[in-house]
Write a protein that holds these residues in place. Sequence first.
Motif, PDB file in Angstrom:
ATOM      1  N   ALA A 168       0.852  -1.188   0.000  1.00 13.52           N
ATOM      2  CA  ALA A 168       0.000   0.000   0.000  1.00 13.52           C
ATOM      3  C   ALA A 168       0.891   1.242   0.000  1.00 13.52           C
ATOM      4  O   ALA A 168       1.973   1.256   0.585  1.00 13.52           O
ATOM      5  CB  ALA A 168      -0.913   0.008   1.222  1.00 13.52           C
ATOM      6  N   VAL A 169       0.429   2.282  -0.672  1.00 16.52           N
ATOM      7  CA  VAL A 169       1.190   3.529  -0.746  1.00 16.52           C
ATOM      8  C   VAL A 169       1.154   4.235   0.598  1.00 16.52           C
ATOM      9  O   VAL A 169       0.103   4.323   1.241  1.00 16.52           O
ATOM     10  CB  VAL A 169       0.625   4.443  -1.843  1.00 16.52           C
ATOM     11  CG1 VAL A 169       1.395   5.760  -1.896  1.00 16.52           C
ATOM     12  CG2 VAL A 169       0.675   3.747  -3.200  1.00 16.52           C
ATOM     13  N   ASN A 208      16.331  -6.785  -5.631  1.00 15.36           N
ATOM     14  CA  ASN A 208      15.232  -6.596  -6.577  1.00 15.36           C
ATOM     15  C   ASN A 208      14.093  -5.783  -5.964  1.00 15.36           C
ATOM     16  O   ASN A 208      13.033  -5.651  -6.542  1.00 15.36           O
ATOM     17  CB  ASN A 208      14.699  -7.946  -7.083  1.00 15.36           C
ATOM     18  CG  ASN A 208      14.080  -8.801  -5.977  1.00 15.36           C
ATOM     19  OD1 ASN A 208      13.950  -8.385  -4.829  1.00 15.36           O
ATOM     20  ND2 ASN A 208      13.696 -10.025  -6.329  1.00 15.36           N
ATOM     21  N   VAL A 209      14.339  -5.248  -4.765  1.00 18.80           N
ATOM     22  CA  VAL A 209      13.347  -4.415  -4.077  1.00 18.80           C
ATOM     23  C   VAL A 209      13.592  -2.952  -4.412  1.00 18.80           C
ATOM     24  O   VAL A 209      14.735  -2.476  -4.369  1.00 18.80           O
ATOM     25  CB  VAL A 209      13.411  -4.620  -2.557  1.00 18.80           C
ATOM     26  CG1 VAL A 209      12.439  -3.684  -1.838  1.00 18.80           C
ATOM     27  CG2 VAL A 209      13.107  -6.074  -2.210  1.00 18.80           C
ATOM     28  N   THR A 210      12.540  -2.250  -4.751  1.00 21.27           N
ATOM     29  CA  THR A 210      12.644  -0.829  -5.049  1.00 21.27           C
ATOM     30  C   THR A 210      11.617  -0.045  -4.244  1.00 21.27           C
ATOM     31  O   THR A 210      10.561  -0.564  -3.878  1.00 21.27           O
ATOM     32  CB  THR A 210      12.403  -0.536  -6.547  1.00 21.27           C
ATOM     33  OG1 THR A 210      11.067  -0.939  -6.896  1.00 21.27           O
ATOM     34  CG2 THR A 210      13.389  -1.281  -7.416  1.00 21.27           C
ATOM     35  N   ILE A 211      11.953   1.215  -3.984  1.00 19.56           N
ATOM     36  CA  ILE A 211      10.996   2.134  -3.357  1.00 19.56           C
ATOM     37  C   ILE A 211      10.527   3.094  -4.443  1.00 19.56           C
ATOM     38  O   ILE A 211      11.290   3.948  -4.901  1.00 19.56           O
ATOM     39  CB  ILE A 211      11.629   2.922  -2.201  1.00 19.56           C
ATOM     40  CG1 ILE A 211      12.220   1.967  -1.167  1.00 19.56           C
ATOM     41  CG2 ILE A 211      10.581   3.833  -1.542  1.00 19.56           C
ATOM     42  CD1 ILE A 211      13.000   2.673  -0.062  1.00 19.56           C
ATOM     43  N   ASN A 212       9.303   2.906  -4.891  1.00 19.49           N
ATOM     44  CA  ASN A 212       8.771   3.716  -5.980  1.00 19.49           C
ATOM     45  C   ASN A 212       8.008   4.924  -5.458  1.00 19.49           C
ATOM     46  O   ASN A 212       7.315   4.842  -4.437  1.00 19.49           O
ATOM     47  CB  ASN A 212       7.849   2.882  -6.870  1.00 19.49           C
ATOM     48  CG  ASN A 212       8.620   1.823  -7.647  1.00 19.49           C
ATOM     49  OD1 ASN A 212       9.812   1.974  -7.917  1.00 19.49           O
ATOM     50  ND2 ASN A 212       7.956   0.734  -7.993  1.00 19.49           N
ATOM     51  N   THR A 213       8.134   6.021  -6.169  1.00 17.96           N
ATOM     52  CA  THR A 213       7.397   7.236  -5.842  1.00 17.96           C
ATOM     53  C   THR A 213       6.099   7.264  -6.626  1.00 17.96           C
ATOM     54  O   THR A 213       6.104   7.128  -7.848  1.00 17.96           O
ATOM     55  CB  THR A 213       8.221   8.490  -6.183  1.00 17.96           C
ATOM     56  OG1 THR A 213       9.452   8.466  -5.446  1.00 17.96           O
ATOM     57  CG2 THR A 213       7.446   9.759  -5.845  1.00 17.96           C
ATOM     58  N   TYR A 219       4.979   6.863  -1.240  1.00 15.69           N
ATOM     59  CA  TYR A 219       5.957   5.852  -1.610  1.00 15.69           C
ATOM     60  C   TYR A 219       5.379   4.452  -1.391  1.00 15.69           C
ATOM     61  O   TYR A 219       4.557   4.230  -0.506  1.00 15.69           O
ATOM     62  CB  TYR A 219       7.227   5.990  -0.762  1.00 15.69           C
ATOM     63  CG  TYR A 219       7.897   7.336  -0.888  1.00 15.69           C
ATOM     64  CD1 TYR A 219       8.704   7.646  -1.976  1.00 15.69           C
ATOM     65  CD2 TYR A 219       7.703   8.301   0.097  1.00 15.69           C
ATOM     66  CE1 TYR A 219       9.302   8.884  -2.101  1.00 15.69           C
ATOM     67  CE2 TYR A 219       8.327   9.546  -0.003  1.00 15.69           C
ATOM     68  CZ  TYR A 219       9.111   9.831  -1.094  1.00 15.69           C
ATOM     69  OH  TYR A 219       9.724  11.067  -1.212  1.00 15.69           O
ATOM     70  N   VAL A 220       5.856   3.511  -2.223  1.00 18.47           N
ATOM     71  CA  VAL A 220       5.431   2.131  -2.084  1.00 18.47           C
ATOM     72  C   VAL A 220       6.613   1.212  -2.375  1.00 18.47           C
ATOM     73  O   VAL A 220       7.439   1.488  -3.253  1.00 18.47           O
ATOM     74  CB  VAL A 220       4.246   1.803  -3.035  1.00 18.47           C
ATOM     75  CG1 VAL A 220       4.650   1.995  -4.497  1.00 18.47           C
ATOM     76  CG2 VAL A 220       3.711   0.399  -2.775  1.00 18.47           C
ATOM     77  N   LEU A 221       6.704   0.131  -1.621  1.00 21.51           N
ATOM     78  CA  LEU A 221       7.769  -0.849  -1.798  1.00 21.51           C
ATOM     79  C   LEU A 221       7.303  -1.895  -2.802  1.00 21.51           C
ATOM     80  O   LEU A 221       6.192  -2.413  -2.682  1.00 21.51           O
ATOM     81  CB  LEU A 221       8.071  -1.510  -0.451  1.00 21.51           C
ATOM     82  CG  LEU A 221       9.485  -2.019  -0.187  1.00 21.51           C
ATOM     83  CD1 LEU A 221      10.498  -0.872  -0.266  1.00 21.51           C
ATOM     84  CD2 LEU A 221       9.537  -2.675   1.185  1.00 21.51           C
TER      85      LEU A 221
END
Length: 225
Positions: A168-169, A208-213, A219-221
């Motif tokens: 969840a964001v 392979n984990v990213t923190i996306n905006t 932010y969401v993982l």
Amino acid sequence: MRILIVEDEIHLAEALTQILKKNNYSVDTVHDGESGVDNALSNIYDLILLDIMLPKMDGISVLQNIRKNEITTPVILLTAKGEISDKVTGLDSGADDYLAKPFASEELLARIRAISRRKGEIVTDNTLKYGDVQLNTANLKLSQGSKEVKLTLKESELLEFLILRKNAVASKELIIEKLWGFDSEVEHNHVEVYISFLRKKLVFLNSNVTINTVRGVGYVLEVKD
């Protein structure tokens, strides 16, 4: 993991705070029932340690109040009372566990870990797993395979929070409330700085984990394909 202590015995509250902080928990402390309700209703806590005998509002009333307001945060009751009837009243009012004073710090920490396991969040060695990384919340180490990196306490708290959000964001406002408290004056750029630190460490681990905006939201993982 953020914990609220509601305890009117100042020395005990201070001792509990030091024990929990030493074990890398974030802690807020209040000393009366009304303040306990106000803080609990913010819904930013992962656990509440609640004394029964409190000024302004007793612990059972605090518990009933927050449950009535649909706050499902786990609660461990702390009390000098050891009667079966008191335990039953507390558990029937929505408590998750019960610890009679005096108690050993090791037992309290074990109860906290047990509640975390029941929630399905932290395994027995205080490790959270997401994608190809493991976060040890006890020693603040993030690892991927044989590689590992040390995190600061705030970095660990932030990553733990994002993992537990379950895709969840999370808005910057929510992150600030969760990590620094709902009355904090911390600004959005503090969050941006810690997000940047975590991203660099995930890259260092070749994760392979990213923190996306999510623009305008937060932010969401996520795990890269």
